[in-house]
Scaffold this motif. Sequence first.
Motif: not given
Length: 324
Positions: A110-119, A185-191, A275-287
Motif C-alpha cells: 500500500x505504501x507504494x501503490x502510487x509509485x509503480x504499475x504496468x501499462x 506505449x508510454x513515453x519514458x525519456x528514451x531510458x 522499469x521505465x519512468x513515465x514522462x507524464x509523472x516523474x514519480x511513477x514507474x511502470x514494470x
Amino acid sequence: MSNSPEETYRIGYALTPKKEQSFIQSSLLRHASERGVFLIRIDLDKPLIEQGPFDCIIHKLYDPDWKHQLQQFSSRNPHVPIIDSPDSIELLHSRISMLEVVNKLKSTKSGFLESFGVPNQHVVLANGDLDRLMEGDAVEELNLKFPVIAKPLVADGTEISHKMFLIFDRGGLSGLITPVVLQEFVNHGGVIFKVYVVGGYAKCVKRRSLPDISEKKMEGSLPFSQISNLAREKDEGSGDSVNYEGAEMPPENLVMELAKGLREVTRLNLFNFDLIRDSRDRDRYLVIDINYFPGYAKMPGFESVLTDFFLDVAQKKSVGNVIE
C-alpha cells in the motif's frame, strides 16, 4: 601454504548451448573456484538421476522431459535446491500472467501503490478479434490509445517471442500474428532501467530505450529493429545522449521493495525486470517486462554476486520459502 577453501560445493547447471556460452564465463569459473564453488555441466544425454552429487542445480530448460527429470531428481534428493521451480518459471512465459504478478504485488504494498504499475494492455487471441479492433474506436474502448506495442503472447526466449512492433494506428494492426499482446506505449525519456535480481540481491542499471514518440501523426507500424536504428540516428544528430547520461536513477528503496516483492510473489531467485519512468509523472514507474535467468554477464560484478548466492544456497540448502 594452500589458500584453498576447506569446503567445496558442486553447482550443477543445465542450459542451452547459447545460454551456457553467455553465462559460463571464465571469470565466473575462476572467481567461484577460488571460493570453493565449482560449476558442473549436467550431461543432457544422460538421466539427471544418475549424475551428481550436487549441492544445488540451476537451469533454464523448458521441455516436459526435463521437468519430469527434475521432479524425479528432487524426489530422491529432497535437500538439493532447484533454482528455480519450473512451475514458477512458467508464470513468465506469458506476457499476461507475467505482469499480473505486478498487480498482485500492488495489492500488498500500500505504501507504494502510487509509485509503480504496468501499462494498459490487452491480449488478442484470434485473427477475428484483431479484425474487430480495426473497426471504429474498438481500441480506445479497451482503454488503450495509440501508439501501442505489439508483443507475442508467449515469452519463452525464442526468436519469434522477441519480434515486436510499434503500432501507430488501426491500419498498423493488419498482418499481426495472434495471439498477441497490445501494450500502450508510454513515453519514458528514451531510458529503461534493468533491475537484476539474484536471491536477496538487486542491482539497477540504465540502458538506452525507444525514443519518445511525438504528437505528430504517424501511420502503420515499425518493427523494433527499425525503431532502434532511428533512435541511434536521433542521438547522433541531436546530441540527446547527454539526456541518457544524466538520467536520474529510480529511488533505491522503490527498486529494493519491487525486487523483494516480485521475488516473493513469483517464488523465483534469478530474474530481472524492466522499469521505465513515465514522462507524464516523474514519480511513477511502470514494470514492462520480467525475464527469467537473464544475461547476468552484463551486470557489473556478476561473478562475486552469483558466487555469493551459490554459497548461500549450498551452505543453507534452502533460501527460506522461495525455493520449491
